[in-house]
Design a protein around this motif. Structure first.
Motif, short mmCIF file in Angstrom:
data_model
loop_
_atom_site.label_atom_id
_atom_site.label_comp_id
_atom_site.label_asym_id
_atom_site.label_seq_id
_atom_site.Cartn_x
_atom_site.Cartn_y
_atom_site.Cartn_z
N ARG A 60 38.04 89.17 7.94
CA ARG A 60 36.67 88.91 7.47
C ARG A 60 35.90 87.97 8.39
O ARG A 60 34.72 87.74 8.17
N LEU A 61 36.55 87.43 9.38
CA LEU A 61 35.84 86.55 10.32
C LEU A 61 35.49 87.35 11.58
O LEU A 61 36.35 87.99 12.17
N ARG A 62 34.22 87.29 11.94
CA ARG A 62 33.80 87.93 13.18
C ARG A 62 33.58 86.81 14.20
O ARG A 62 32.65 86.02 14.10
N LEU A 63 34.47 86.78 15.17
CA LEU A 63 34.47 85.67 16.13
C LEU A 63 33.36 85.85 17.16
O LEU A 63 33.39 86.79 17.96
N ARG A 64 32.37 84.96 17.12
CA ARG A 64 31.18 85.12 17.96
C ARG A 64 31.15 84.22 19.19
O ARG A 64 30.46 84.52 20.15
N GLY A 65 31.85 83.08 19.15
CA GLY A 65 31.80 82.24 20.34
C GLY A 65 32.24 80.81 20.11
O GLY A 65 33.06 80.55 19.23
N LEU A 66 31.68 79.92 20.90
CA LEU A 66 32.05 78.51 20.88
C LEU A 66 30.86 77.63 20.53
O LEU A 66 29.71 77.98 20.79
N MET A 67 31.18 76.48 19.93
CA MET A 67 30.18 75.48 19.63
C MET A 67 30.68 74.15 20.21
O MET A 67 31.87 73.83 20.09
N VAL A 68 29.77 73.41 20.85
CA VAL A 68 30.17 72.10 21.38
C VAL A 68 29.08 71.06 21.10
O VAL A 68 27.90 71.37 21.00
N ALA A 116 39.01 87.23 22.85
CA ALA A 116 38.19 87.02 21.66
C ALA A 116 37.69 88.32 21.04
O ALA A 116 37.44 88.38 19.84
N GLY A 117 37.49 89.33 21.86
CA GLY A 117 37.03 90.60 21.30
C GLY A 117 35.57 90.88 21.60
O GLY A 117 34.89 90.09 22.24
N PRO A 118 35.08 92.02 21.08
CA PRO A 118 33.80 92.57 21.53
C PRO A 118 32.56 91.81 21.07
O PRO A 118 31.49 91.97 21.64
N ARG A 119 32.65 90.99 20.01
CA ARG A 119 31.44 90.34 19.51
C ARG A 119 31.29 88.92 20.03
O ARG A 119 30.53 88.13 19.51
N TRP A 120 32.01 88.58 21.04
CA TRP A 120 32.00 87.22 21.64
C TRP A 120 30.72 87.07 22.46
O TRP A 120 30.68 87.47 23.63
N ASP A 121 29.66 86.53 21.86
CA ASP A 121 28.36 86.51 22.54
C ASP A 121 27.59 85.21 22.33
O ASP A 121 26.42 85.14 22.69
N GLU A 140 22.56 75.95 31.32
CA GLU A 140 24.01 76.12 31.49
C GLU A 140 24.57 77.20 30.57
O GLU A 140 25.76 77.20 30.27
N ALA A 141 23.71 78.11 30.08
CA ALA A 141 24.14 79.35 29.42
C ALA A 141 24.22 79.32 27.89
O ALA A 141 24.76 80.25 27.28
N ALA A 142 23.64 78.32 27.25
CA ALA A 142 23.58 78.35 25.78
C ALA A 142 22.87 79.61 25.31
O ALA A 142 21.89 80.05 25.92
N THR A 143 23.35 80.20 24.21
CA THR A 143 22.64 81.34 23.60
C THR A 143 22.05 80.95 22.26
O THR A 143 21.30 81.74 21.66
#
Ligand SMILES: *Cc1c(COP(=O)(O)O)cnc(C)c1O
Length: 234
Positions: free
Chosen positions: A150-158, A184-189, A205-208
């Motif tokens: 149930r978790l869709r892994l989207r990325g990192l937070m810092v 991480a898989g396909p939704r890592w954005d 520096e690439a924040a989305t």
């Protein structure tokens, strides 16, 4: 205060940083951080065009959310997650930025009634006592979260260490983001980084996704507990 004007200024600053970095326009999501703000302030910011809001404190959010249930808002949880709060967090938020250990991820997955968009928080400066998984333990946590249905892994937070070279911290975050992409898989954005004082550097520096409170709502008066008392007042 004129929300439309402030939001317009933040959006212009985002666009300027995108241009400076040679990035395509409109690639950065603006998350309005509404901790310590009353429901009426969130409503005004929503009416001025914002759709994503971030809260740090579950108790404060739970007092506010029902008043705003008629609005089309994506709620993001950006605070520390206690294990006994995972159920309420999973049921009330669409996004969770602050997973930093396997147990919390497992509990959120178990409590979720629908798919949750999630990021892993990394302690990118390896600060003692600070929230976030240590960079060397990130690959194991990525593998665990990616395995949860149930978790869709989207990325990192810092959140970089204040008063240091935040650009270097953002750069380390981007390197970790790239290094873990395959696992991480396909939704890592999503790279969730940058606040009112440093979101332009983060975008370079690439924040989305940038998490902006003060630049939208003005200075926070009082403490989070003050806001809690406010939120609970009739
Ligand atoms: C408070 C907070 C922000 C926003 O900070 P501002 O300086 O008001 O823009 C962003 N992210 C997190 C995790 C926060 O706690």
């Amino acid at each position: 205060m004129d929300y439309a004007q402030r939001i317009g200024a933040v959006r212009a600053a985002i666009a300027e940083a995108e241009r400076r970095a040679g990035r395509a326009p409109h690639g950065v999501q603006l998350l309005a951080v509404s901790k310590a703000r009353r429901a009426a302030e969130v409503r005004a910011a929503h009416d001025a065009g914002l759709r994503a809001f971030g809260e740090n404190y579950l108790q404060e959010a739970m007092a506010k959310l029902p008043e705003l249930a008629d609005l089309d808002i994506d709620w993001h949880f950006i605070g520390a997650i206690q294990a006994n709060k995972t159920r309420d967090i999973a049921r009330n938020f669409q996004w969770i930025h602050t997973i930093d250990r396997a147990k919390i991820a497992t509990r959120l997955d178990g409590a979720a009634a629908r798919r949750l968009e999630v990021c892993i928080q990394v302690n990118v400066d390896a600060e003692p006592q600070k929230a976030g998984v240590a960079p060397d333990r990130l690959p194991a946590l990525v593998a665990h979260v990616a395995s949860l249905p149930r978790l869709r892994l989207r990325g990192l937070m810092v959140i970089p260490r204040p008063g240091t070279d935040v650009r270097a911290s953002f750069r380390r975050a981007k390197a970790l983001f790239d290094a873990n992409a395959a696992a991480a898989g396909p939704r890592w954005d999503t790279l969730s980084m940058g606040m009112s004082d440093d979101f332009q550097i983060a975008i370079e520096e690439a924040a989305t996704l940038v998490r902006v409170g003060t630049a939208i709502f003005g200075p926070r008066t009082g403490t989070a507990s003050g806001a809690l008392a406010q939120a609970a007042a009739p």
